[in-house]
Design a protein around this motif. Structure first.
Motif, PDB file in Angstrom:
ATOM      1  N   ARG A 231      10.470  -7.998  12.479  1.00 37.77           N
ATOM      2  CA  ARG A 231      11.091  -7.367  11.313  1.00 37.77           C
ATOM      3  C   ARG A 231      10.078  -7.162  10.183  1.00 37.77           C
ATOM      4  O   ARG A 231      10.064  -6.114   9.530  1.00 37.77           O
ATOM      5  N   CYS A 232       9.245  -8.169   9.946  1.00 38.37           N
ATOM      6  CA  CYS A 232       8.263  -8.055   8.859  1.00 38.37           C
ATOM      7  C   CYS A 232       7.228  -6.968   9.160  1.00 38.37           C
ATOM      8  O   CYS A 232       6.839  -6.206   8.265  1.00 38.37           O
ATOM      9  N   ILE A 233       6.790  -6.896  10.412  1.00 35.02           N
ATOM     10  CA  ILE A 233       5.835  -5.843  10.789  1.00 35.02           C
ATOM     11  C   ILE A 233       6.474  -4.467  10.642  1.00 35.02           C
ATOM     12  O   ILE A 233       5.845  -3.516  10.157  1.00 35.02           O
ATOM     13  N   GLU A 234       7.733  -4.358  11.052  1.00 33.63           N
ATOM     14  CA  GLU A 234       8.446  -3.088  10.896  1.00 33.63           C
ATOM     15  C   GLU A 234       8.541  -2.702   9.425  1.00 33.63           C
ATOM     16  O   GLU A 234       8.331  -1.534   9.064  1.00 33.63           O
ATOM     17  N   ALA A 235       8.849  -3.667   8.554  1.00 32.33           N
ATOM     18  CA  ALA A 235       8.938  -3.398   7.121  1.00 32.33           C
ATOM     19  C   ALA A 235       7.588  -2.948   6.561  1.00 32.33           C
ATOM     20  O   ALA A 235       7.513  -2.025   5.746  1.00 32.33           O
ATOM     21  N   VAL A 236       6.521  -3.602   7.015  1.00 35.74           N
ATOM     22  CA  VAL A 236       5.175  -3.225   6.555  1.00 35.74           C
ATOM     23  C   VAL A 236       4.836  -1.815   7.023  1.00 35.74           C
ATOM     24  O   VAL A 236       4.259  -1.012   6.261  1.00 35.74           O
ATOM     25  N   MET A 237       5.184  -1.474   8.251  1.00 33.52           N
ATOM     26  CA  MET A 237       4.919  -0.136   8.770  1.00 33.52           C
ATOM     27  C   MET A 237       5.664   0.931   7.969  1.00 33.52           C
ATOM     28  O   MET A 237       5.130   2.008   7.688  1.00 33.52           O
ATOM     29  N   ILE A 238       6.906   0.623   7.589  1.00 36.80           N
ATOM     30  CA  ILE A 238       7.667   1.569   6.774  1.00 36.80           C
ATOM     31  C   ILE A 238       7.001   1.735   5.411  1.00 36.80           C
ATOM     32  O   ILE A 238       6.875   2.853   4.882  1.00 36.80           O
ATOM     33  N   GLY A 239       6.553   0.623   4.834  1.00 34.39           N
ATOM     34  CA  GLY A 239       5.851   0.695   3.558  1.00 34.39           C
ATOM     35  C   GLY A 239       4.583   1.527   3.653  1.00 34.39           C
ATOM     36  O   GLY A 239       4.276   2.315   2.746  1.00 34.39           O
ATOM     37  N   ILE A 240       3.841   1.367   4.746  1.00 36.07           N
ATOM     38  CA  ILE A 240       2.625   2.166   4.950  1.00 36.07           C
ATOM     39  C   ILE A 240       2.974   3.648   5.090  1.00 36.07           C
ATOM     40  O   ILE A 240       2.275   4.518   4.547  1.00 36.07           O
ATOM     41  N   ALA A 241       4.048   3.949   5.806  1.00 38.42           N
ATOM     42  CA  ALA A 241       4.466   5.348   5.969  1.00 38.42           C
ATOM     43  C   ALA A 241       4.811   5.971   4.629  1.00 38.42           C
ATOM     44  O   ALA A 241       4.446   7.134   4.353  1.00 38.42           O
ATOM     45  N   ILE A 242       5.513   5.222   3.783  1.00 35.67           N
ATOM     46  CA  ILE A 242       5.865   5.736   2.455  1.00 35.67           C
ATOM     47  C   ILE A 242       4.603   5.985   1.637  1.00 35.67           C
ATOM     48  O   ILE A 242       4.446   7.035   0.993  1.00 35.67           O
ATOM     49  N   ALA A 243       3.682   5.025   1.668  1.00 36.67           N
ATOM     50  CA  ALA A 243       2.434   5.166   0.909  1.00 36.67           C
ATOM     51  C   ALA A 243       1.620   6.358   1.412  1.00 36.67           C
ATOM     52  O   ALA A 243       1.069   7.129   0.608  1.00 36.67           O
ATOM     53  N   PHE A 244       1.535   6.520   2.721  1.00 39.58           N
ATOM     54  CA  PHE A 244       0.808   7.651   3.291  1.00 39.58           C
ATOM     55  C   PHE A 244       1.446   8.984   2.892  1.00 39.58           C
ATOM     56  O   PHE A 244       0.749   9.960   2.602  1.00 39.58           O
ATOM     57  N   GLY A 245       2.783   9.035   2.920  1.00 35.40           N
ATOM     58  CA  GLY A 245       3.473  10.271   2.568  1.00 35.40           C
ATOM     59  C   GLY A 245       3.222  10.676   1.132  1.00 35.40           C
ATOM     60  O   GLY A 245       2.895  11.836   0.840  1.00 35.40           O
ATOM     61  N   VAL A 246       3.353   9.723   0.210  1.00 39.19           N
ATOM     62  CA  VAL A 246       3.104  10.020  -1.200  1.00 39.19           C
ATOM     63  C   VAL A 246       1.634  10.356  -1.417  1.00 39.19           C
ATOM     64  O   VAL A 246       1.282  11.314  -2.120  1.00 39.19           O
ATOM     65  N   GLY A 247       0.749   9.569  -0.798  1.00 39.69           N
ATOM     66  CA  GLY A 247      -0.684   9.815  -0.951  1.00 39.69           C
ATOM     67  C   GLY A 247      -1.098  11.166  -0.410  1.00 39.69           C
ATOM     68  O   GLY A 247      -1.917  11.869  -1.027  1.00 39.69           O
TER      69      GLY A 247
END
Length: 259
Positions: A231-247
């Motif tokens: 679950r924590c890895i999945e949450a981190v991956m979602i956070g990375i996806a959001i950061a990549f999208g905005v960036g």
């Protein structure tokens, strides 16, 4: 004939308990809650020597008194629906107390799995208002409120559409955050929103996996290390996806010289 009927009834009990656990995991429940629900439902029907394996991607239950008999369900999509968790808890309590039969429990679970206490667009608007209010808290003004209200609803809707068509959690969050950041930048250019940072942060708030990360930490604390890590890895991956999208959106705007 009697043995077949007994076997069929046993299979129904196991499948009903397994389905309850599946709905809980899909709705964002902690691992220990799903395990306890499965065991209590089975214990109430006389199956006291039960082994369970619950993870965010698969559930396996078996009867230790009948070697070789086990039931498994793969879980391909997960989300957050606290109301659905409460529905399943109510159904399991009624089942354990023998207030409903196995067939009735299965029918109620099917209804719970496909219903929501709120209309979809009501949830979108409520989410948008909460995100817009948050943009005010971090320094925005009334124009940022309006811009964030629109973009956050769009972010949630886009993510739901993409996730319904694919099992890749990264893609939906990346595309949704990319598009809403572009729109937020466009709003600022036309004067709807004075703080780009407040609008973007508020807009991607519906995508932030707060419940998933919290559930992962609680799984760790209860000793479910595999589920907690997943679950924590999945949450981190979602956070990375959001950061990549905005960036990526800001990089694109800077590249074409409109920033």
């Amino acid at each position: 004939m009697g043995d077949n009927m007994e076997h069929n009834e046993e299979a129904k009990i196991f499948k009903t308990s397994l389905y309850a656990g599946e709905i809980l995991v899909k709705s964002g429940s902690e691992t220990y809650r799903a395990e306890e629900t499965i065991k209590r439902m089975l214990h109430s029907k006389g199956f006291t020597n039960i082994s369970t394996f619950v993870s965010p991607s698969v559930i396996i239950i078996g009867d230790n008194d009948a070697d070789g008999n086990c039931y498994m369900r793969n879980i391909d999509k997960r989300g957050s629906n606290l109301a659905r968790i409460e529905y399943v808890n109510e159904i399991s309590r009624g089942y354990v107390q023998n207030k409903i039969t196995t067939d009735e429990a299965m029918e109620k679970l099917k209804i719970a799995a496909n219903t929501s206490p709120y209309h979809y667009w009501s949830m979108c608007v409520g989410c948008g208002l909460g995100c817009a209010a948050f943009s005010i808290l971090i320094g925005g003004n009334y124009t940022d409120f309006i811009a964030t209200l629109i973009t956050s609803i769009l972010a949630l809707h886009l993510n739901e559409i993409i996730n319904a068509k694919t099992n890749t959690i990264f893609l939906g969050n990346f595309i949704a955050s990319f598009i809403v950041a572009i729109i937020a930048f466009g709003f600022k250019k036309i004067g709807l929103g004075s703080s780009l940072e407040s609008t973007i942060v508020g807009s991607v708030l519906p995508l932030v996996p707060g419940v998933a990360f919290t559930s992962g930490v609680r799984d760790f604390m209860s000793g479910d290390l595999l589920s907690g890590a997943t679950r924590c890895i999945e949450a981190v991956m979602i956070g990375i996806a959001i950061a990549f999208g905005v960036g990526a959106s800001l990089t694109l705007a800077n590249t074409v010289g409109v920033m």
